[in-house]
Write an enzyme that holds these catalytic residues in place. Structure first.
Site, mmCIF file in Angstrom:
data_model
loop_
_atom_site.group_PDB
_atom_site.id
_atom_site.type_symbol
_atom_site.label_atom_id
_atom_site.label_comp_id
_atom_site.label_asym_id
_atom_site.label_seq_id
_atom_site.Cartn_x
_atom_site.Cartn_y
_atom_site.Cartn_z
ATOM 1 N N GLY A 66 0.773 -1.239 0.000
ATOM 2 C CA GLY A 66 0.000 0.000 0.000
ATOM 3 C C GLY A 66 0.802 1.286 0.000
ATOM 4 O O GLY A 66 0.257 2.353 -0.265
ATOM 5 N N ASP A 121 0.918 2.931 4.752
ATOM 6 C CA ASP A 121 -0.116 3.683 4.049
ATOM 7 C C ASP A 121 -1.155 4.248 5.015
ATOM 8 O O ASP A 121 -1.457 5.424 5.001
ATOM 9 C CB ASP A 121 -0.777 2.821 2.957
ATOM 10 C CG ASP A 121 -1.265 1.461 3.466
ATOM 11 O OD1 ASP A 121 -1.096 1.154 4.665
ATOM 12 O OD2 ASP A 121 -1.823 0.694 2.654
ATOM 13 N N ASP A 124 -4.902 1.979 11.124
ATOM 14 C CA ASP A 124 -6.308 1.739 11.464
ATOM 15 C C ASP A 124 -6.360 1.195 12.900
ATOM 16 O O ASP A 124 -6.319 1.964 13.850
ATOM 17 C CB ASP A 124 -6.901 0.773 10.434
ATOM 18 C CG ASP A 124 -8.379 0.504 10.643
ATOM 19 O OD1 ASP A 124 -9.020 1.261 11.387
ATOM 20 O OD2 ASP A 124 -8.905 -0.463 10.055
ATOM 21 N N LYS A 152 -6.774 6.551 10.741
ATOM 22 C CA LYS A 152 -8.200 6.403 11.091
ATOM 23 C C LYS A 152 -8.286 6.178 12.599
ATOM 24 O O LYS A 152 -8.377 5.039 13.044
ATOM 25 C CB LYS A 152 -8.796 5.182 10.376
ATOM 26 C CG LYS A 152 -9.049 5.377 8.908
ATOM 27 C CD LYS A 152 -10.089 4.401 8.371
ATOM 28 C CE LYS A 152 -9.583 3.001 8.262
ATOM 29 N NZ LYS A 152 -10.386 2.157 7.341
ATOM 30 N N PHE A 173 -13.769 2.667 4.699
ATOM 31 C CA PHE A 173 -12.757 1.960 3.924
ATOM 32 C C PHE A 173 -12.400 2.804 2.707
ATOM 33 O O PHE A 173 -13.262 3.116 1.886
ATOM 34 C CB PHE A 173 -13.258 0.576 3.500
ATOM 35 C CG PHE A 173 -12.168 -0.261 2.924
ATOM 36 C CD1 PHE A 173 -11.263 -0.894 3.762
ATOM 37 C CD2 PHE A 173 -12.035 -0.406 1.556
ATOM 38 C CE1 PHE A 173 -10.223 -1.661 3.238
ATOM 39 C CE2 PHE A 173 -10.997 -1.171 1.019
ATOM 40 C CZ PHE A 173 -10.100 -1.795 1.867
ATOM 41 N N ARG A 186 -5.215 0.739 -6.671
ATOM 42 C CA ARG A 186 -3.964 1.287 -6.135
ATOM 43 C C ARG A 186 -3.455 2.450 -6.978
ATOM 44 O O ARG A 186 -2.764 3.332 -6.502
ATOM 45 C CB ARG A 186 -2.875 0.205 -6.083
ATOM 46 C CG ARG A 186 -3.132 -0.910 -5.075
ATOM 47 C CD ARG A 186 -1.832 -1.669 -4.792
ATOM 48 N NE ARG A 186 -2.054 -2.945 -4.137
ATOM 49 C CZ ARG A 186 -2.209 -3.106 -2.815
ATOM 50 N NH1 ARG A 186 -2.191 -2.056 -2.030
ATOM 51 N NH2 ARG A 186 -2.385 -4.301 -2.307
#
Ligand code: 5GP
Ligand code: MG
Length: 205
Positions: A66, A121, A124, A152, A173, A186
Site C-alpha cells: 500500500g 499507508d 487503522d 483512522k 474503507f 492502487r
C-alpha cells in the site's frame, strides 16, 4: 530529535470539493483527498522529516504494497543519502478484515544502530504498525519512528500512534494512492471511498 514538532497537525478530511473523475465514477462514491492536496501535504511531511533527520543517515523501511505511491513521492524529496528496504506484510486477504499478520517479504538490511523510519499507508487498528515496530525494535536501531499517509483514529484497537501523519480520515474503507480493495484501485491518484456495489451484497467493510 523532536518528532513531527514542525509538521502542522493533520486535519480531519471529510470530503473534497474536487469531483470524482468520470473514468472512476462508477466505482468511487466520493473523493476524499485530491491529488494536489496529497502532493502538497507529502511535500510538507518530507521537508519536516528531512529537518528532523538532519545530519543523520536514515534507513527507510516501507510496508508493501500500500505504500508504493506515497513512498515514491515522499523519498524523492530527500536530498541526502539514505538506505531503503521493503517489508511485505498483510493483515487481511482479499477484503477488509484484519487478521493475523502474514510476512510475504522479510527485511534484508541490518538495522542495528541505524535511524529507522517505518512508512505505512494507513493506520487503522494499529496492529500492523505495532507488530512491525516490535519486530524491528529487536534489531536495536538507534531510533525508530513511524510515518503514515492516512490515520483512522476511530479504528484504533492498540496504543500505537504514528510520529508523522499526513491526513486523518473518517472510519470508512478508503482506496487509491496505493491503497487497494482486492488489489484494485492502487493506481488512483487520489484517495476516495468506494460505492457499496463494489463490495457486493453482504460484504461491506
Ligand atoms: P491495522 O493493522 O492498523 O488495522 O491496518 C493496517 C493495514 O490495513 C493497512 O496497512 C492497510 O493495508 C489495511 N487497511 C486498513 N484500513 C484500510 C482502508 O481503509 N483501506 C485500505 N485499502 N486498506 C486499509
Ligand atoms: Mg498495508
Amino acid at each position: 530529535m523532536n518528532p513531527s514538532s514542525r509538521l502542522s497537525p493533520p486535519v480531519l478530511v471529510s470530503r473534497s470539493r474536487a469531483r470524482v473523475p468520470a473514468a472512476y465514477s462508477d466505482d468511487i462514491e466520493q473523493l476524499l483527498i485530491s491529488a494536489p492536496r496529497i502532493r502538497s501535504r507529502v511535500t510538507e511531511m518530507a521537508r519536516v522529516i528531512a529537518e528532523d533527520y538532519h545530519g543523520k543517515r536514515l534507513v527507510v523501511v516501507a510496508l508493501l504494497n500500500g505504500t508504493i505511491l506515497f513512498l515514491a513521492y515522499l523519498i524523492r524529496h530527500f536530498e541526502f543519502p539514505l538506505s531503503m528496504d521493503l517489508i511485505g506484510v498483510s493483515s487481511y486477504r482479499g477484503g477488509t478484515s484484519s487478521g493475523e499478520l502474514e510476512y510475504t517479504k522479510r527485511l534484508k538490511l541490518d538495522l542495528r544502530d541505524q535511524h529507522v523510519l517505518v512508512v505505512d499507508d494507513i493506520l487503522d487498528t494499529g496492529k500492523t504498525l505495532c507488530a512491525v515496530k516490535a519486530e524491528l525494535a529487536r534489531q536495536h536501531p538507534a531510533s525508530l519512528r513511524t510515518c503514515v499517509l492516512l490515520d483512522k483514529p476511530d479504528g484504533r484497537k492498540t496504543d500505537c500512534e504514528a510520529d508523522y501523519v499526513g491526513f486523518i480520515v473518517p472510519h470508512l474503507f478508503v482506496v487509491g494512492y496505493g491503497l487497494d480493495y482486492d488489489e484494485r484501485y492502487r493506481n488512483l491518484p487520489f484517495v476516495g471511498v468506494l460505492r457499496p456495489h463494489v463490495y457486493g451484497p453482504g460484504s461491506a467493510p
